[in-house]
Design a protein around this motif. Sequence first.
Motif, PDB file in Angstrom:
ATOM      1  N   TYR A 142     -62.664  19.180 -60.341  1.00  0.00           N
ATOM      2  CA  TYR A 142     -62.599  17.857 -60.959  1.00  0.00           C
ATOM      3  C   TYR A 142     -61.862  17.915 -62.293  1.00  0.00           C
ATOM      4  O   TYR A 142     -61.093  17.011 -62.639  1.00  0.00           O
ATOM      5  CB  TYR A 142     -64.015  17.298 -61.172  1.00  0.00           C
ATOM      6  N   ARG A 143     -62.111  18.963 -63.045  1.00  0.00           N
ATOM      7  CA  ARG A 143     -61.430  19.102 -64.329  1.00  0.00           C
ATOM      8  C   ARG A 143     -59.924  19.245 -64.141  1.00  0.00           C
ATOM      9  O   ARG A 143     -59.129  18.651 -64.886  1.00  0.00           O
ATOM     10  CB  ARG A 143     -61.992  20.310 -65.085  1.00  0.00           C
ATOM     11  N   VAL A 144     -59.540  20.048 -63.161  1.00  0.00           N
ATOM     12  CA  VAL A 144     -58.111  20.199 -62.875  1.00  0.00           C
ATOM     13  C   VAL A 144     -57.519  18.868 -62.408  1.00  0.00           C
ATOM     14  O   VAL A 144     -56.421  18.464 -62.821  1.00  0.00           O
ATOM     15  CB  VAL A 144     -57.877  21.298 -61.822  1.00  0.00           C
ATOM     16  N   LEU A 145     -58.264  18.155 -61.546  1.00  0.00           N
ATOM     17  CA  LEU A 145     -57.794  16.882 -61.002  1.00  0.00           C
ATOM     18  C   LEU A 145     -57.628  15.842 -62.109  1.00  0.00           C
ATOM     19  O   LEU A 145     -56.584  15.185 -62.218  1.00  0.00           O
ATOM     20  CB  LEU A 145     -58.783  16.383 -59.943  1.00  0.00           C
ATOM     21  N   THR A 146     -58.662  15.693 -62.949  1.00  0.00           N
ATOM     22  CA  THR A 146     -58.586  14.698 -64.017  1.00  0.00           C
ATOM     23  C   THR A 146     -57.531  15.068 -65.046  1.00  0.00           C
ATOM     24  O   THR A 146     -56.879  14.185 -65.622  1.00  0.00           O
ATOM     25  CB  THR A 146     -59.946  14.547 -64.706  1.00  0.00           C
ATOM     26  N   PHE A 147     -57.348  16.364 -65.287  1.00  0.00           N
ATOM     27  CA  PHE A 147     -56.299  16.791 -66.215  1.00  0.00           C
ATOM     28  C   PHE A 147     -54.926  16.349 -65.717  1.00  0.00           C
ATOM     29  O   PHE A 147     -54.129  15.773 -66.471  1.00  0.00           O
ATOM     30  CB  PHE A 147     -56.347  18.314 -66.389  1.00  0.00           C
ATOM     31  N   ASN A 148     -54.635  16.615 -64.450  1.00  0.00           N
ATOM     32  CA  ASN A 148     -53.338  16.211 -63.893  1.00  0.00           C
ATOM     33  C   ASN A 148     -53.186  14.696 -63.876  1.00  0.00           C
ATOM     34  O   ASN A 148     -52.094  14.169 -64.145  1.00  0.00           O
ATOM     35  CB  ASN A 148     -53.180  16.773 -62.482  1.00  0.00           C
ATOM     36  N   PHE A 149     -54.271  14.000 -63.562  1.00  0.00           N
ATOM     37  CA  PHE A 149     -54.214  12.540 -63.538  1.00  0.00           C
ATOM     38  C   PHE A 149     -53.831  11.998 -64.909  1.00  0.00           C
ATOM     39  O   PHE A 149     -52.930  11.155 -65.031  1.00  0.00           O
ATOM     40  CB  PHE A 149     -55.566  11.965 -63.119  1.00  0.00           C
ATOM     41  N   ARG A 150     -54.507  12.447 -65.956  1.00  0.00           N
ATOM     42  CA  ARG A 150     -54.233  11.881 -67.270  1.00  0.00           C
ATOM     43  C   ARG A 150     -52.863  12.298 -67.792  1.00  0.00           C
ATOM     44  O   ARG A 150     -52.224  11.544 -68.532  1.00  0.00           O
ATOM     45  CB  ARG A 150     -55.342  12.241 -68.263  1.00  0.00           C
ATOM     46  N   LEU A 210     -55.827  17.803 -77.808  1.00  0.00           N
ATOM     47  CA  LEU A 210     -55.668  16.825 -76.741  1.00  0.00           C
ATOM     48  C   LEU A 210     -54.183  16.668 -76.412  1.00  0.00           C
ATOM     49  O   LEU A 210     -53.351  16.562 -77.321  1.00  0.00           O
ATOM     50  CB  LEU A 210     -56.247  15.470 -77.154  1.00  0.00           C
ATOM     51  N   SER A 211     -53.870  16.615 -75.123  1.00  0.00           N
ATOM     52  CA  SER A 211     -52.474  16.468 -74.695  1.00  0.00           C
ATOM     53  C   SER A 211     -52.058  15.011 -74.521  1.00  0.00           C
ATOM     54  O   SER A 211     -50.930  14.731 -74.110  1.00  0.00           O
ATOM     55  CB  SER A 211     -52.253  17.212 -73.379  1.00  0.00           C
ATOM     56  N   THR A 212     -52.960  14.089 -74.843  1.00  0.00           N
ATOM     57  CA  THR A 212     -52.678  12.658 -74.645  1.00  0.00           C
ATOM     58  C   THR A 212     -51.423  12.221 -75.395  1.00  0.00           C
ATOM     59  O   THR A 212     -50.518  11.603 -74.824  1.00  0.00           O
ATOM     60  CB  THR A 212     -53.882  11.821 -75.111  1.00  0.00           C
ATOM     61  N   PHE A 213     -51.377  12.542 -76.671  1.00  0.00           N
ATOM     62  CA  PHE A 213     -50.236  12.118 -77.484  1.00  0.00           C
ATOM     63  C   PHE A 213     -48.953  12.788 -77.012  1.00  0.00           C
ATOM     64  O   PHE A 213     -47.896  12.150 -76.956  1.00  0.00           O
ATOM     65  CB  PHE A 213     -50.496  12.451 -78.952  1.00  0.00           C
ATOM     66  N   ALA A 214     -49.038  14.061 -76.657  1.00  0.00           N
ATOM     67  CA  ALA A 214     -47.850  14.792 -76.209  1.00  0.00           C
ATOM     68  C   ALA A 214     -47.272  14.188 -74.935  1.00  0.00           C
ATOM     69  O   ALA A 214     -46.068  13.953 -74.836  1.00  0.00           O
ATOM     70  CB  ALA A 214     -48.190  16.263 -75.994  1.00  0.00           C
ATOM     71  N   CYS A 215     -48.132  13.909 -73.940  1.00  0.00           N
ATOM     72  CA  CYS A 215     -47.654  13.336 -72.673  1.00  0.00           C
ATOM     73  C   CYS A 215     -47.059  11.950 -72.885  1.00  0.00           C
ATOM     74  O   CYS A 215     -46.039  11.597 -72.276  1.00  0.00           O
ATOM     75  CB  CYS A 215     -48.805  13.275 -71.669  1.00  0.00           C
ATOM     76  N   PHE A 216     -47.701  11.157 -73.737  1.00  0.00           N
ATOM     77  CA  PHE A 216     -47.158   9.837 -74.060  1.00  0.00           C
ATOM     78  C   PHE A 216     -45.797   9.967 -74.734  1.00  0.00           C
ATOM     79  O   PHE A 216     -44.858   9.230 -74.418  1.00  0.00           O
ATOM     80  CB  PHE A 216     -48.131   9.091 -74.972  1.00  0.00           C
ATOM     81  N   GLY A 264     -62.687   4.506 -72.394  1.00  0.00           N
ATOM     82  CA  GLY A 264     -62.725   5.253 -71.145  1.00  0.00           C
ATOM     83  C   GLY A 264     -61.680   6.320 -70.998  1.00  0.00           C
ATOM     84  O   GLY A 264     -61.494   6.842 -69.904  1.00  0.00           O
ATOM     85  N   HIS A 265     -60.960   6.707 -72.057  1.00  0.00           N
ATOM     86  CA  HIS A 265     -59.946   7.741 -71.922  1.00  0.00           C
ATOM     87  C   HIS A 265     -60.146   8.846 -72.950  1.00  0.00           C
ATOM     88  O   HIS A 265     -60.677   9.907 -72.639  1.00  0.00           O
ATOM     89  CB  HIS A 265     -58.544   7.145 -72.057  1.00  0.00           C
ATOM     90  N   THR A 266     -59.745   8.594 -74.194  1.00  0.00           N
ATOM     91  CA  THR A 266     -59.865   9.626 -75.225  1.00  0.00           C
ATOM     92  C   THR A 266     -61.322  10.016 -75.452  1.00  0.00           C
ATOM     93  O   THR A 266     -61.626  11.187 -75.725  1.00  0.00           O
ATOM     94  CB  THR A 266     -59.234   9.118 -76.543  1.00  0.00           C
ATOM     95  N   GLU A 267     -62.227   9.047 -75.302  1.00  0.00           N
ATOM     96  CA  GLU A 267     -63.649   9.364 -75.486  1.00  0.00           C
ATOM     97  C   GLU A 267     -64.098  10.438 -74.496  1.00  0.00           C
ATOM     98  O   GLU A 267     -64.825  11.380 -74.861  1.00  0.00           O
ATOM     99  CB  GLU A 267     -64.497   8.099 -75.290  1.00  0.00           C
ATOM    100  N   LEU A 268     -63.656  10.326 -73.246  1.00  0.00           N
ATOM    101  CA  LEU A 268     -64.042  11.321 -72.238  1.00  0.00           C
ATOM    102  C   LEU A 268     -63.411  12.675 -72.532  1.00  0.00           C
ATOM    103  O   LEU A 268     -64.010  13.722 -72.272  1.00  0.00           O
ATOM    104  CB  LEU A 268     -63.633  10.837 -70.851  1.00  0.00           C
ATOM    105  N   LEU A 269     -62.191  12.665 -73.065  1.00  0.00           N
ATOM    106  CA  LEU A 269     -61.556  13.930 -73.424  1.00  0.00           C
ATOM    107  C   LEU A 269     -62.304  14.611 -74.557  1.00  0.00           C
ATOM    108  O   LEU A 269     -62.501  15.834 -74.550  1.00  0.00           O
ATOM    109  CB  LEU A 269     -60.097  13.688 -73.835  1.00  0.00           C
ATOM    110  N   ILE A 270     -62.727  13.831 -75.535  1.00  0.00           N
ATOM    111  CA  ILE A 270     -63.498  14.400 -76.642  1.00  0.00           C
ATOM    112  C   ILE A 270     -64.822  14.961 -76.139  1.00  0.00           C
ATOM    113  O   ILE A 270     -65.249  16.055 -76.533  1.00  0.00           O
ATOM    114  CB  ILE A 270     -63.732  13.327 -77.731  1.00  0.00           C
TER     115      ILE A 270
END
Length: 788
Positions: free
Chosen positions: A85-93, A271-277, A371-377
């Motif tokens: 699940y962690r791998v799946l959610t990582f690729n999804f985000r 967090l890779s959120t900013f990088a991917c964006f 529902g996004h960055t909060e779950l990553l934290i």
Amino acid sequence: MDAAQFAKRAICQEDLFNFNPIITTGMQAACMLVISHIFHLILTPSGQPGPVANIIAGLVLGPSLLCKIKKLQEFFIQSSSIEYYRVLTFNFRVFFMFLIGLDTDVPYMRRNLRLASTLAFGGIIVCTLFGAASAIVILHLLKFSYSKWTLVIVIPLILANSASPVVIRMAAELKIDTLEVGRLGISSSLVNEMSCVLLYSAYVSVQNGKKFGNGILCLFFMVALVILNRYLAIWFNKRNQNQKYVSNTEVLIVFVLVVATAGIIESYGYLSTFACFLFGLLFPREGKTARTLLRKLTYSVHNFMLPIYFGFVGFQFDVKHLMSFENAIMIVLMISLSTGGKIVGTLAACHYLNIPKDEGVLLAFILNFKGHTELLILEIVPKFIAWWTRKLHSLVVIVVVLDTLIAGIVVVFMLRTREYYFAHKFVSIESHDTDRELRMLACVYCSRHTSATVGLISAMSGSQNVPFTPYLMHLVELPEKHRKTKLMYHQLQDGDQFSDEEEYGGNDVLEINDVVDAFTADTKIFINQRKVVASFAAMYEDVCSGAEDFRVSIIFVHLHKHQRIDEKLENGKEGIRTSNQKILSHAPCSVGILVDRGHTGFKKPGSELVQQVAILFFGGPDDREALACSKRIAMHRYIKLTLIRFLSSVSKEQLNKWSNDASNKDDEVLLAISDPKVDNEMDDASVNDFLNRYVKSGRATFAEKYVNNGEQTATILRELGEMYSLIIVGKGRRGHTPMLIGLTDWEECPELGIVGDLLASSELSISGSVLVIQQHRNHLNKNNVDEL
């Protein structure tokens, strides 16, 4: 966990559902997807968008309801699937943040960065203050005596954050992503989330010297991939010049690089959120590479990844944690502080920015989606905070879920109860100023229309300082019979798609894409492309609904005629004419019909090809709309515009005689002629405004033509047709005028009006293209569809 242990997990087990964790995880995700789509179908009639339906589906499927059944609990809640699940959610985000960056309206963000930042930081500051205060209460209730400052930092971040994926998906499904308040909400949520991610990254980097060094290394990887992507995109575009899209191998290379870089960043605790964006935001937009990436990602992300991701958010909701009085108090407190902080902070920012209070309240709830960055934290924090318990994790998840559900319900309620307030009001060009953003929809039926359409888009762009958003819609006829291709994946050529719809349009798609790419590279104006496959009888529905969704002020279509090599106009498909007539009747905005004389007429203006354009003004709302269009064109530096106003030179006595003669003939199709000396205040005001703003400044020239009847008018039109490459004129609704008497003999194309029909006829034999404008009509009926 090392590779050996992970491989051991994958060994077949005796249990049917656990014989392979990979298969089990896939089955769980498939079930989540099916249930999410079912709830989406159920809740759509009530107006609830996809993310809310997906979260509710996960909540129903989770331990609060269905997973209380032992068999379902054993299937869905398995320790062997956690890593998958962690791998799946990582690729999804990674993929949906990359898509968000790739699909971001950069010109709008650049123009409104101050507004979006003020709104975002207004909510962040107030929520941070409220969150710090609530963290002290939580410390007391949970009796924490260590790492207090960490909790004081983490809780405000969770309360202040706004989940941009949820906001973007909600806005798209509620069709407010093109509304000003919706676009501002999306931009503010992006600024909000990226700011929270950067604040969290800054907190991680100051923990010690090693973390700071890792942060610098991650920054280096980000910059390197941004530069590499730019060169790869240029190279891939050149390698696939004769293809509609780049190959699957080249798409895979881009995806692997993005996923690998995101994995490296997260392995260092960031967090890779900013990088991917950022990877998507800075990816070159023009060319086949970006178009292919958007095509590959949009469907899969919106229909598979996000429903599973949002469903998993709801799945983590466990109602048993609400049974404790202390827990319930903490949850209510955090939700109240989060919602209250957003409302107070956003309304304060809106007051400063002079944004109406109703829009401010809507923006506040839009920015409260989570529902996004909060779950990553929540996923990363336990790795370096020992006291972060499962109980605290569950409480924060409950807050995230309830915050999003409440905000979603309130947003839908406000949009439904204030539907008129948030409706699109700029349905004509005359209704808004030239400094305001112009949104237009240009339709092409084949590749032959593309060159003239792109030239028209260039002309309407006006000055580079004025906001402009063009859409290009490729209208493809749906044949009655079509042979479906049934090919396996390995039988498809590299780059092919599974959708049969992709086959429609043939090589026109490739030619249209090439012209648009060349135009974007030359002018830096990005054209949003769409393709519609429908029968001619139903095609107008897609065009009109698209115009409503895009909130455009004008639609441009091509006349069913086309110019032959000998420069004569030849009739094309009758279905195109039928479609155009229906668009004129049902369009939610103004409509322009282009009579393209491609060999001799209007072309894309440039330094080596300055275009001469004339606007003919007889009077009436359609001519005023045409004049409003010409104001945008007059600002183009490679167009020389001339306003030609036609005035009647007939004496009052003669007018009265014609009026009496016309009124005494019951079978006379001409309208009774009114006194031409009675000034039309709106016409005069429009012309005077044009003279003061454009003629006096030297952007345009002005001429007056005095005529007695239609014959003199036709003579002048014939002369003008050889002097100008484009002639713009209103369709009709000019009232009673002697200037057009006798011109009703031309009834070849009544959808063009009297003057437009004459200019498009073979009898006149002019060389210039013609653009006929019909202003949006609020109360259009069958009797006045063809009103002259």
